[in-house]
Design a protein around this motif. Sequence first.
Motif, mmCIF file in Angstrom:
data_model
loop_
_atom_site.group_PDB
_atom_site.id
_atom_site.type_symbol
_atom_site.label_atom_id
_atom_site.label_comp_id
_atom_site.label_asym_id
_atom_site.label_seq_id
_atom_site.Cartn_x
_atom_site.Cartn_y
_atom_site.Cartn_z
ATOM 1 N N VAL A 52 0.860 -1.183 0.000
ATOM 2 C CA VAL A 52 0.000 0.000 0.000
ATOM 3 C C VAL A 52 0.895 1.231 0.000
ATOM 4 O O VAL A 52 1.868 1.310 0.767
ATOM 5 C CB VAL A 52 -0.915 0.001 1.241
ATOM 6 C CG1 VAL A 52 -1.777 1.258 1.268
ATOM 7 C CG2 VAL A 52 -1.786 -1.253 1.248
ATOM 8 N N GLU A 53 0.583 2.186 -0.845
ATOM 9 C CA GLU A 53 1.448 3.361 -0.987
ATOM 10 C C GLU A 53 1.267 4.302 0.197
ATOM 11 O O GLU A 53 0.321 5.081 0.274
ATOM 12 C CB GLU A 53 1.186 4.106 -2.300
ATOM 13 C CG GLU A 53 2.226 5.177 -2.553
ATOM 14 C CD GLU A 53 2.253 5.673 -3.992
ATOM 15 O OE1 GLU A 53 3.043 6.605 -4.250
ATOM 16 O OE2 GLU A 53 1.515 5.148 -4.823
ATOM 17 N N THR A 54 2.180 4.202 1.135
ATOM 18 C CA THR A 54 2.229 5.052 2.314
ATOM 19 C C THR A 54 3.651 5.594 2.449
ATOM 20 O O THR A 54 4.557 5.208 1.718
ATOM 21 C CB THR A 54 1.884 4.250 3.579
ATOM 22 O OG1 THR A 54 2.867 3.220 3.755
ATOM 23 C CG2 THR A 54 0.500 3.618 3.474
ATOM 24 N N VAL A 93 6.200 2.857 2.762
ATOM 25 C CA VAL A 93 6.556 2.164 1.520
ATOM 26 C C VAL A 93 7.408 3.050 0.622
ATOM 27 O O VAL A 93 8.275 2.548 -0.105
ATOM 28 C CB VAL A 93 5.274 1.704 0.800
ATOM 29 C CG1 VAL A 93 5.557 1.278 -0.630
ATOM 30 C CG2 VAL A 93 4.627 0.562 1.575
ATOM 31 N N ARG A 94 7.194 4.354 0.681
ATOM 32 C CA ARG A 94 7.974 5.272 -0.165
ATOM 33 C C ARG A 94 9.404 5.467 0.330
ATOM 34 O O ARG A 94 10.254 5.958 -0.406
ATOM 35 C CB ARG A 94 7.259 6.626 -0.252
ATOM 36 C CG ARG A 94 6.032 6.608 -1.163
ATOM 37 C CD ARG A 94 5.490 8.007 -1.391
ATOM 38 N NE ARG A 94 4.833 8.530 -0.212
ATOM 39 C CZ ARG A 94 3.522 8.423 0.033
ATOM 40 N NH1 ARG A 94 2.742 7.801 -0.840
ATOM 41 N NH2 ARG A 94 2.997 8.928 1.121
ATOM 42 N N GLN A 96 11.976 1.984 -7.068
ATOM 43 C CA GLN A 96 11.440 1.070 -6.060
ATOM 44 C C GLN A 96 9.930 0.952 -6.176
ATOM 45 O O GLN A 96 9.369 -0.150 -6.166
ATOM 46 C CB GLN A 96 11.831 1.576 -4.667
ATOM 47 C CG GLN A 96 11.253 0.768 -3.507
ATOM 48 C CD GLN A 96 11.808 1.262 -2.185
ATOM 49 O OE1 GLN A 96 13.010 1.170 -1.929
ATOM 50 N NE2 GLN A 96 10.943 1.798 -1.330
ATOM 51 N N LEU A 97 9.252 2.082 -6.315
ATOM 52 C CA LEU A 97 7.792 2.063 -6.423
ATOM 53 C C LEU A 97 7.345 1.369 -7.707
ATOM 54 O O LEU A 97 6.366 0.621 -7.711
ATOM 55 C CB LEU A 97 7.241 3.488 -6.366
ATOM 56 C CG LEU A 97 7.384 4.192 -5.015
ATOM 57 C CD1 LEU A 97 6.950 5.644 -5.121
ATOM 58 C CD2 LEU A 97 6.565 3.483 -3.933
ATOM 59 N N ALA A 98 8.071 1.604 -8.801
ATOM 60 C CA ALA A 98 7.725 0.942 -10.054
ATOM 61 C C ALA A 98 7.876 -0.574 -9.925
ATOM 62 O O ALA A 98 7.033 -1.352 -10.410
ATOM 63 C CB ALA A 98 8.607 1.469 -11.189
ATOM 64 N N GLY A 99 8.935 -1.013 -9.267
ATOM 65 C CA GLY A 99 9.126 -2.445 -9.055
ATOM 66 C C GLY A 99 8.034 -3.046 -8.188
ATOM 67 O O GLY A 99 7.563 -4.159 -8.455
#
Length: 259
Positions: free
Chosen positions: A183-185, A188-189, A212-215
């Motif tokens: 989950v994008e928090t 995670v970022r 990292q987010l793309a992966g």
Amino acid sequence: MSATGTRKVLVTGGGTGIGRAVAETLLRAGGQVVVTGRRADVLEALARDWPGKAFALPCDLASPEAREGLLRRAAGLLGGLDGFVHSAGQVVHQPPGHIGEDALRAQLEINLVAPLRLGEQALEVLEPGGAQVFVASTLATRPIVTSAVYSAAKAGLLQVMKVLALAGAARGVRASAVLPGVVETDMVREVRLSPGEGPLPEPEYARRQEAQLAGLRALHPLGRLGRPEDVGEAVRYLLAASWLTGTELVLDGGLLLRE
């Protein structure tokens, strides 16, 4: 009228990320919430946005002394309590051989010990027909090389949840867990650094963060990361479902379908 389990709810980690989304989902549905965690500023900001509906109760959840009686204090603010959500969590990505003792202890305390102790309080404080929901993770069932402690704690949390479901059944107090994918928090970022790697200059940090987010997005067959609001809706469902207990709800965009 809101369902039992969603009317008067304590949410840990309620100032940011998934916890805040859970709190706002319940508030929009007509419930009242107490939000708790270490950061008084973000808790009080939510309370200001929802006067008379949301209440801030700062607490260091990693401290046994601070969390003693927390659910009774929340019930006092709301005039009762029929729901409890443990969303507070901590993850430190470290591979075997590089797991720091402080990081190990901190993750076990906030991800396993605190929800167990608060869940015990919930068995006594929640109104009959109420519910508790624990935010776990797909890492509880499919770890990665840097998640040994976090995965172990979340796997243990699932067993804690099931015991609490059994213990609360006589009073109709339910327990369940949601297992989100990524989950994008803010957590995670945060860029995962290799052992021994120092702080990155801003341009490199931004580049690594996007990679990292793309992966992480690519791991999910549905093609996106989860949103905190996705988890908020799932938690509200679990709190309200009166014939559901001891259940693990996977909410992962298809992540666990991957080999």
